[in-house]
Design a protein around this motif. Structure first.
Motif, PDB file in Angstrom:
ATOM      1  N   LYS A   1      -0.911  -1.593  -4.755  1.00  0.00           N
ATOM      2  CA  LYS A   1      -2.171  -0.849  -4.801  1.00  0.00           C
ATOM      3  C   LYS A   1      -2.009   0.658  -4.825  1.00  0.00           C
ATOM      4  CE  LYS A   1      -5.288  -4.294  -3.061  1.00  0.00           C
ATOM      5  NZ  LYS A   1      -6.532  -4.482  -2.324  1.00  0.00           N
ATOM      6  N   GLY A   2      -0.828   1.152  -4.489  1.00  0.00           N
ATOM      7  CA  GLY A   2      -0.656   2.599  -4.464  1.00  0.00           C
ATOM      8  C   GLY A   2      -1.387   3.215  -3.279  1.00  0.00           C
ATOM      9  N   HIS A   3      -1.755   4.474  -3.442  1.00  0.00           N
ATOM     10  CA  HIS A   3      -2.443   5.198  -2.366  1.00  0.00           C
ATOM     11  C   HIS A   3      -3.851   4.635  -2.193  1.00  0.00           C
ATOM     12  CE1 HIS A   3      -3.721   8.419   0.247  1.00  0.00           C
ATOM     13  NE2 HIS A   3      -4.809   8.529  -0.500  1.00  0.00           N
ATOM     14  N   VAL A   4      -4.223   4.367  -0.969  1.00  0.00           N
ATOM     15  CA  VAL A   4      -5.579   3.916  -0.655  1.00  0.00           C
ATOM     16  C   VAL A   4      -6.178   4.873   0.370  1.00  0.00           C
ATOM     17  CG1 VAL A   4      -5.173   1.493  -1.183  1.00  0.00           C
ATOM     18  CG2 VAL A   4      -4.798   2.300   1.122  1.00  0.00           C
ATOM     19  N   GLY A   5      -7.457   5.111   0.238  1.00  0.00           N
ATOM     20  CA  GLY A   5      -8.114   6.054   1.134  1.00  0.00           C
ATOM     21  C   GLY A   5      -8.316   5.527   2.535  1.00  0.00           C
TER      22      GLY A   5
ATOM     23  N   LYS B   1       8.771   2.357  -4.886  1.00  0.00           N
ATOM     24  CA  LYS B   1       7.776   1.514  -5.546  1.00  0.00           C
ATOM     25  C   LYS B   1       8.316   0.863  -6.823  1.00  0.00           C
ATOM     26  CE  LYS B   1       3.075   1.453  -7.332  1.00  0.00           C
ATOM     27  NZ  LYS B   1       1.836   2.212  -7.525  1.00  0.00           N
TER      28      LYS B   1
ATOM     29  N   LEU C   1       0.849  -1.184   0.000  1.00  0.00           N
ATOM     30  CA  LEU C   1       0.000   0.000   0.000  1.00  0.00           C
ATOM     31  C   LEU C   1       0.882   1.229   0.000  1.00  0.00           C
ATOM     32  CD1 LEU C   1      -2.583  -1.033   2.763  1.00  0.00           C
ATOM     33  CD2 LEU C   1      -2.733  -1.408   0.298  1.00  0.00           C
ATOM     34  N   GLY C   2       0.514   2.213  -0.784  1.00  0.00           N
ATOM     35  CA  GLY C   2       1.244   3.479  -0.818  1.00  0.00           C
ATOM     36  C   GLY C   2       2.071   3.655  -2.077  1.00  0.00           C
ATOM     37  N   ASP C   3       2.373   4.903  -2.341  1.00  0.00           N
ATOM     38  CA  ASP C   3       3.184   5.284  -3.502  1.00  0.00           C
ATOM     39  C   ASP C   3       4.459   5.957  -3.027  1.00  0.00           C
ATOM     40  OD1 ASP C   3       1.616   4.470  -5.710  1.00  0.00           O
ATOM     41  OD2 ASP C   3       0.253   6.137  -5.352  1.00  0.00           O
ATOM     42  N   GLY C   4       5.410   5.175  -2.616  1.00  0.00           N
ATOM     43  CA  GLY C   4       6.663   5.718  -2.121  1.00  0.00           C
ATOM     44  C   GLY C   4       7.723   5.771  -3.203  1.00  0.00           C
TER      45      GLY C   4
ATOM     46  N   GLU D   1      -8.241  -1.951   4.165  1.00  0.00           N
ATOM     47  CA  GLU D   1      -7.317  -2.837   3.441  1.00  0.00           C
ATOM     48  C   GLU D   1      -6.683  -3.847   4.398  1.00  0.00           C
ATOM     49  OE1 GLU D   1      -6.786  -3.108   0.149  1.00  0.00           O
ATOM     50  OE2 GLU D   1      -8.274  -1.542  -0.183  1.00  0.00           O
TER      51      GLU D   1
ATOM     52  N   VAL E   1      -6.872   2.771   4.869  1.00  0.00           N
ATOM     53  CA  VAL E   1      -5.868   1.752   5.143  1.00  0.00           C
ATOM     54  C   VAL E   1      -6.424   0.666   6.071  1.00  0.00           C
ATOM     55  CG1 VAL E   1      -3.599   1.311   6.178  1.00  0.00           C
ATOM     56  CG2 VAL E   1      -3.953   3.332   4.745  1.00  0.00           C
TER      57      VAL E   1
END
Length: 82
Positions: A51-55, A32, A26-29, A60, A57
Motif C-alpha cells: 500500500k505504500g505510505h498511508v495517512g 519495498k 504499509l510504507g515506502d521503505g 489500516e 496507520v
C-alpha cells in the motif's frame, strides 16, 4: 532488520497448505522493491498488498485480523504503539 522476508516465506507456507491469507505492507521503505521481487519469486504476489505510505496507520490496522511484527532488531517500535 524488519523481517519482511520471514513474513513472505510464512505466507508462502500458509498458502501452500491451502489456507487463504493476505499480507499487507504499509510504507515506502528502501526494501519495498526487494520485497515485491521476493513475493513474485515465492508466487505469493497475488496475496500481497503493497500500500505504500498511508495517512492513518491505525485505520489500516483496524481492518486487519492479525498484526505480524517479524522485526529482528526493533524493540518497542511505533508499530506496536500505534
Amino acid at each position: 532488520m524488519k523481517g519482511q522476508e520471514i513474513a513472505l516465506e510464512v505466507l508462502a507456507r500458509i498458502r501452500a497448505r491451502g489456507r487463504d491469507a493476505v499480507l499487507v505492507f504499509l510504507g515506502d521503505g528502501a526494501e519495498k522493491a526487494k520485497m515485491q521481487s521476493l513475493a513474485y519469486d515465492l508466487d505469493v504476489m497475488p496475496a500481497c498488498a503493497f500500500k505504500g505510505h498511508v495517512g492513518n496507520v491505525a485505520e489500516e490496522l483496524a481492518k486487519s485480523h492479525l498484526l505480524l511484527h517479524p522485526s529482528q532488531s526493533e524493540g518497542a517500535s511505533m508499530v506496536l504503539l500505534e
